[in-house]
Every structure is written in structure tokens, then in C-alpha cells.
Write a protein that holds these residues in place. Structure first.
Motif, PDB file in Angstrom:
ATOM      1  N   HIS A  11      14.643  21.383 -31.666  1.00 16.84           N
ATOM      2  CA  HIS A  11      13.647  21.854 -32.962  1.00 16.84           C
ATOM      3  C   HIS A  11      14.390  23.197 -32.982  1.00 16.84           C
ATOM      4  O   HIS A  11      14.426  24.266 -32.253  1.00 16.84           O
ATOM      5  CB  HIS A  11      12.355  21.915 -32.528  1.00 16.84           C
ATOM      6  CG  HIS A  11      11.729  20.616 -32.974  1.00 16.84           C
ATOM      7  ND1 HIS A  11      11.190  20.342 -34.294  1.00 16.84           N
ATOM      8  CD2 HIS A  11      11.390  19.605 -32.065  1.00 16.84           C
ATOM      9  CE1 HIS A  11      10.634  19.163 -34.263  1.00 16.84           C
ATOM     10  NE2 HIS A  11      10.722  18.697 -33.133  1.00 16.84           N
ATOM     11  N   LEU A  28       2.925  20.528 -32.520  1.00 19.32           N
ATOM     12  CA  LEU A  28       3.768  19.251 -32.425  1.00 19.32           C
ATOM     13  C   LEU A  28       4.253  19.227 -30.850  1.00 19.32           C
ATOM     14  O   LEU A  28       4.078  18.232 -30.338  1.00 19.32           O
ATOM     15  CB  LEU A  28       4.983  19.323 -33.121  1.00 19.32           C
ATOM     16  CG  LEU A  28       5.809  17.938 -33.201  1.00 19.32           C
ATOM     17  CD1 LEU A  28       5.192  16.882 -33.566  1.00 19.32           C
ATOM     18  CD2 LEU A  28       6.900  18.205 -34.031  1.00 19.32           C
ATOM     19  N   GLU A  31       1.389  18.437 -28.678  1.00 20.72           N
ATOM     20  CA  GLU A  31       0.840  17.018 -28.536  1.00 20.72           C
ATOM     21  C   GLU A  31       1.849  16.131 -27.882  1.00 20.72           C
ATOM     22  O   GLU A  31       1.377  14.970 -27.153  1.00 20.72           O
ATOM     23  CB  GLU A  31       0.772  16.589 -30.137  1.00 20.72           C
ATOM     24  CG  GLU A  31       0.314  15.160 -30.521  1.00 20.72           C
ATOM     25  CD  GLU A  31      -0.949  15.091 -30.083  1.00 20.72           C
ATOM     26  OE1 GLU A  31      -1.497  13.938 -29.561  1.00 20.72           O
ATOM     27  OE2 GLU A  31      -2.039  16.044 -30.519  1.00 20.72           O
ATOM     28  N   ASN A  32       3.296  16.353 -28.229  1.00 20.96           N
ATOM     29  CA  ASN A  32       3.984  15.411 -27.333  1.00 20.96           C
ATOM     30  C   ASN A  32       4.270  15.810 -25.600  1.00 20.96           C
ATOM     31  O   ASN A  32       4.263  14.899 -25.176  1.00 20.96           O
ATOM     32  CB  ASN A  32       5.672  15.686 -27.991  1.00 20.96           C
ATOM     33  CG  ASN A  32       6.681  14.795 -27.336  1.00 20.96           C
ATOM     34  OD1 ASN A  32       6.523  13.575 -27.824  1.00 20.96           O
ATOM     35  ND2 ASN A  32       7.616  15.375 -26.611  1.00 20.96           N
ATOM     36  N   LYS A  37       6.762  11.338 -26.249  1.00 23.29           N
ATOM     37  CA  LYS A  37       7.379  10.197 -26.938  1.00 23.29           C
ATOM     38  C   LYS A  37       8.774  10.573 -27.370  1.00 23.29           C
ATOM     39  O   LYS A  37       9.645   9.588 -27.780  1.00 23.29           O
ATOM     40  CB  LYS A  37       6.318   9.873 -28.142  1.00 23.29           C
ATOM     41  CG  LYS A  37       4.960   9.404 -27.879  1.00 23.29           C
ATOM     42  CD  LYS A  37       4.332   9.128 -29.205  1.00 23.29           C
ATOM     43  CE  LYS A  37       2.850   8.664 -28.893  1.00 23.29           C
ATOM     44  NZ  LYS A  37       2.691   7.515 -27.987  1.00 23.29           N
ATOM     45  N   ARG A 172      -4.170  19.308 -34.481  1.00 27.11           N
ATOM     46  CA  ARG A 172      -4.830  18.897 -33.303  1.00 27.11           C
ATOM     47  C   ARG A 172      -6.408  18.786 -33.448  1.00 27.11           C
ATOM     48  O   ARG A 172      -6.823  20.012 -32.979  1.00 27.11           O
ATOM     49  CB  ARG A 172      -4.135  19.736 -32.089  1.00 27.11           C
ATOM     50  CG  ARG A 172      -2.807  19.757 -32.052  1.00 27.11           C
ATOM     51  CD  ARG A 172      -2.168  20.211 -30.581  1.00 27.11           C
ATOM     52  NE  ARG A 172      -2.524  19.104 -29.570  1.00 27.11           N
ATOM     53  CZ  ARG A 172      -2.637  19.236 -28.369  1.00 27.11           C
ATOM     54  NH1 ARG A 172      -2.607  20.378 -27.815  1.00 27.11           N
ATOM     55  NH2 ARG A 172      -2.632  18.269 -27.431  1.00 27.11           N
ATOM     56  N   MET A 355      -2.595  15.434 -35.299  1.00 27.53           N
ATOM     57  CA  MET A 355      -1.159  15.528 -35.086  1.00 27.53           C
ATOM     58  C   MET A 355      -0.655  14.276 -34.418  1.00 27.53           C
ATOM     59  O   MET A 355       0.613  14.051 -34.364  1.00 27.53           O
ATOM     60  CB  MET A 355      -1.225  16.765 -34.087  1.00 27.53           C
ATOM     61  CG  MET A 355       0.072  17.099 -33.350  1.00 27.53           C
ATOM     62  SD  MET A 355       1.392  17.714 -34.848  1.00 27.53           S
ATOM     63  CE  MET A 355       0.718  19.148 -35.488  1.00 27.53           C
ATOM     64  N   LEU A 359       3.154  12.792 -35.161  1.00 25.48           N
ATOM     65  CA  LEU A 359       4.203  12.914 -34.192  1.00 25.48           C
ATOM     66  C   LEU A 359       4.597  11.400 -34.020  1.00 25.48           C
ATOM     67  O   LEU A 359       5.934  11.154 -33.990  1.00 25.48           O
ATOM     68  CB  LEU A 359       3.446  13.134 -32.807  1.00 25.48           C
ATOM     69  CG  LEU A 359       4.490  12.827 -31.431  1.00 25.48           C
ATOM     70  CD1 LEU A 359       5.759  13.518 -31.587  1.00 25.48           C
ATOM     71  CD2 LEU A 359       3.630  12.946 -30.435  1.00 25.48           C
ATOM     72  N   TYR A 362       7.152  11.230 -37.076  1.00 22.68           N
ATOM     73  CA  TYR A 362       8.436  11.815 -36.468  1.00 22.68           C
ATOM     74  C   TYR A 362       9.283  10.783 -35.715  1.00 22.68           C
ATOM     75  O   TYR A 362      10.462  10.792 -35.809  1.00 22.68           O
ATOM     76  CB  TYR A 362       8.192  13.253 -35.962  1.00 22.68           C
ATOM     77  CG  TYR A 362       7.868  14.299 -36.935  1.00 22.68           C
ATOM     78  CD1 TYR A 362       7.549  14.008 -38.133  1.00 22.68           C
ATOM     79  CD2 TYR A 362       7.956  15.588 -36.424  1.00 22.68           C
ATOM     80  CE1 TYR A 362       7.229  15.336 -39.140  1.00 22.68           C
ATOM     81  CE2 TYR A 362       8.008  16.562 -37.381  1.00 22.68           C
ATOM     82  CZ  TYR A 362       7.352  16.507 -38.502  1.00 22.68           C
ATOM     83  OH  TYR A 362       7.502  17.572 -39.367  1.00 22.68           O
ATOM     84  N   ARG A 363       8.515  10.449 -34.616  1.00 22.44           N
ATOM     85  CA  ARG A 363       9.183   9.619 -33.565  1.00 22.44           C
ATOM     86  C   ARG A 363      10.005   8.216 -34.345  1.00 22.44           C
ATOM     87  O   ARG A 363      11.088   8.112 -33.983  1.00 22.44           O
ATOM     88  CB  ARG A 363       8.313   8.979 -32.681  1.00 22.44           C
ATOM     89  CG  ARG A 363       8.884   8.203 -31.618  1.00 22.44           C
ATOM     90  CD  ARG A 363       7.941   7.315 -30.697  1.00 22.44           C
ATOM     91  NE  ARG A 363       6.974   6.562 -31.730  1.00 22.44           N
ATOM     92  CZ  ARG A 363       5.703   6.125 -31.366  1.00 22.44           C
ATOM     93  NH1 ARG A 363       5.337   6.434 -30.403  1.00 22.44           N
ATOM     94  NH2 ARG A 363       4.935   5.146 -32.399  1.00 22.44           N
TER      95      ARG A 363
END
Length: 372
Positions: A11, A28, A31-32, A37, A172, A355, A359, A362-363
Motif C-alpha cells: 500500500h 484496513l 482488520e487484516n 488474509k 470497523r 470493514m 477486506l 479487496y482480497r
């Protein structure tokens, strides 16, 4: 745990101050980190950094690189540092978040042709202002553009940037649930709150100040607190807003609180959240207010209109119309049962903007790009 099949994403962002894109990236990453992930690495290019946000980012355990580049400096050492980070972490995707970081990502792709580039378009009016050259970059060099709302996606479509996917921004939810307002009764003075950087030409704080004056003229006891910082590119906004409050003789009813890092714990102190922006890609602060249990009023512009259905989960007012905004504040304050029903409906709807959902989207996008 990271595995060999985990997608490796860098990022890239120019600065890390109190702003929507920065806070979104922080959430983000957090959360990850809670349930990994994707293998994330973060690079902040410039030396414009909030110490509070930086500490929160480092606390996630994610690998973070602060290049401390003075804005607009073009020394090749920064590109060399980026190249070293890409090699060391075997980066597959660079996900950039603003104009400057986009250009650095493109330079990296010229040196590492197998890199995939992702760019998030965080607001409306961004694509409209792009030159033909930059439209070419978004269509041919960037592999996938992310539009944060249908309004942003429509602007991409108008300029034929067809390699665009809409992924709604998220929040979140648990951060706001922890301080959720459970009693929506209003006793005495109505306390309005707005959360946005102090730049009234975009965020419309002047419209809200005029609406407060109109409410007071109608006999409604109301005050408004503005949470948000002042930045170099628009120092005059705060001066003009304070002058407007003084001109209207309501300085005792208007409070500028500056940046507050722990916004979730503050929202429950207020009665109504108002977003009077003149343009807005989506309006994450609307979702935050909904999650915190506040009734919401926003301008009827593209982004917020995707989140608010007038009379169902909030109120919309005619953009830039302070009298209409005052009328919506009045309606919100006097109808307690309607207000509680809207808060309940908003609470149900906000769950799709968690969130964790963002995520996962995005994954899936990252995996589709690396599979190619």
C-alpha cells in the motif's frame, strides 16, 4: 499466518495525516492484522505524518516504511528505496491511494513489469479533472481502478475508464458499537456534530453554521461542534468560518474542536450528525455516525444519497440550502419516534459496510489480478 499463496500487496500513500483515505487504510490494515488474509506492506512517501495515526499503524504489526520524503522532491534515492522494498517483500501488487503515490507506483511498474497496479479513487470530481494523459494511465497502465461508490463509478464510465470495480469503503463497526448511543431522547439544547477536515468549499461547514443561525431564529435551542483539522492547503477556511459565526452573532453556539483521534468515544455525546458537503465520494462519516447510534442529516449529493434513504434511515436536505437544512434539523428534533425508527433502520443497514466485507472484496480483487 502468511503462506506462499498469500497475495503480497504494497500500500503506497503520499502522506499519513488525519484524512479519510489515511484512516481507511489504517482500518484496513488493522482488520487484516486481526485475521490475516493478505500480506500487506505499507510505504508512506512523504514526511507529512500524524504521530497518533503512525503509532496506531505500527501497533498493527504490519511492516511499515517511512521514506520521509519532503513533498515534491524527486531525488532518485526514494525510487531506489521503493525498489528495495519491492524486492525484499516480493511484492506482486502496488495499491496506491492518491495522485503522487500513483506516479511512484507507475515508475515502479516500468522497472518491474510484472507488478500489478491498483488505484483507489476516493472521491467524486477526481476523474472529471484528469487530463487525457492521466486518463490513458488509468486505462492502460493501472490494472484495476477501485471506485468507492456508484457516483465515482459513473464518473469513470463517463470517461471510459472501464477497468474499474466498485468496492464500497467500510468501517470497523466494533469501534463504534463499543460507545454506541442507546438513548436518542433530546433534552434541552440540541447538540449537532460534524466530522470533516476544515475546508468549507468542499465540506460545507459554512452551510451548517448558517443553518444553526436559522434554527436559533426559529426558536430552536441548538449548538454545533466541528471535529476536524486545518491543513496547509486551506488555512483560510477556519478564519472565514469563525468570521461567519461572529457575523451571525452565534460564536457561543459554534465549537471548533480540531482533530480528535478517538472519534467513536465522542460521537455519543451528541444528538444529531450533519454532513453538509458540497461533493462527497461516499461519506464514511455517515456510516460511522449510524454505527454510533446517531440520527443523520446529509446533503442530497451523489455519495451520501447512496447511503441515506430520506425519511427511512436519515434525512437529506437540498445541497447548499441552509434553510432546508434548518428545517430538517427541526423535523429531526421534534419527532422522537421517527428519529428512533431511523436510527434503528440505519443500524441494520450499516452492517453491509463492515470493514471485513471490504477486506474480503479487496482480497478477491488481488487474487484475480495475480491469477492472470
Amino acid at each position: 499466518m502468511k503462506t506462499e499463496s498469500t497475495v503480497r500487496v504494497l500500500h503506497l500513500i503520499s502522506a499519513f495525516q488525519m484524512g479519510g483515505a489515511e484512516k481507511l487504510l489504517l482500518d484496513l490494515i488493522a482488520e487484516n492484522a486481526a485475521q490475516p488474509k493478505v500480506a500487506f506492506t505499507v510505504v508512506i512517501m512523504n514526511d507529512l505524518i500524524s504521530e497518533e495515526l503512525k503509532d496506531e499503524l505500527l501497533a498493527t504489526g504490519c511492516e511499515v516504511h517511512l521514506l520521509q520524503r519532503p513533498p515534491k522532491h524527486r531525488h532518485p534515492k526514494y525510487l531506489l528505496k521503493l525498489m528495495g522494498i519491492i524486492r525484499k517483500n516480493r511484492i506482486q501488487i502496488i495499491h496506491s491511494h492518491n495522485f503522487g503515490s500513483k506516479m511512484w507506483a507507475i515508475l515502479c511498474k516500468m522497472l518491474f513489469p510484472k507488478l500489478r497496479l491498483v488505484f483507489t479513487i476516493h472521491d467524486t470530481h477526481i476523474v472529471k479533472k484528469l487530463s487525457g494523459f492521466h486518463i490513458f494511465l488509468h486505462k492502460k497502465i493501472i490494472n484495476r481502478n477501485i471506485a468507492i461508490s456508484n457516483a465515482v463509478l459513473d464518473e469513470c464510465t463517463e470517461r471510459h475508464i472501464n477497468n474499474t470495480t466498485r468496492i464500497y469503503n467500510g468501517i470497523r463497526l466494533e469501534k463504534f458499537y463499543a460507545f454506541r448511543k442507546n438513548n436518542n431522547a433530546i433534552n434541552g439544547e440540541i447538540k449537532l456534530v460534524n466530522v470533516a477536515r476544515i475546508t468549507h468549499r468542499k465540506k460545507g461547514q459554512d452551510v451548517l453554521i448558517r443553518a444553526v443561525h436559522e434554527c436559533l431564529h426559529k426558536g430552536l435551542d441548538v449548538s454545533c461542534s466541528f471535529i476536524g483539522g486545518v491543513y496547509e492547503y486551506d488555512k483560510d477556511s477556519m478564519i472565514q468560518l469563525k468570521a461567519l459565526a461572529a457575523e451571525l452573532q452565534i460564536t457561543d453556539k459554534i465549537h471548533f474542536l480540531g482533530n480528535i483521534n478517538d472519534v467513536p468515544s465522542h460521537l455519543a455525546q451528541y444528538d444529531v450528525f450533519v454532513l453538509p458537503s458540497r461533493y462527497e465520494g461516499l461519506g464514511l462519516v455517515i456510516l460511522e455516525a449510524m454505527a454510533a447510534g446517531l440520527p443523520v442529516i446529509a446533503a442530497n449529493i451523489d455519495g451520501p444519497s447512496e447511503l441515506i434513504k430520506h425519511g427511512l434511515n436519515g434525512y437529506l436536505f437540498e445541497s447548499e440550502n441552509d434553510v432546508d437544512l434548518a428545517n430538517q434539523i427541526l423535523a429531526m428534533s421534534i419527532n422522537s419516534s421517527k428519529r428512533m425508527n431511523m436510527v434503528a433502520e440505519a443500524s441494520r443497514g450499516v452492517k453491509e459496510f463492515d470493514m471485513a466485507v471490504m477486506l474480503a472484496n479487496y482480497r478477491d480483487l488481488y487474487q484475480s489480478l495475480t491469477a492472470k
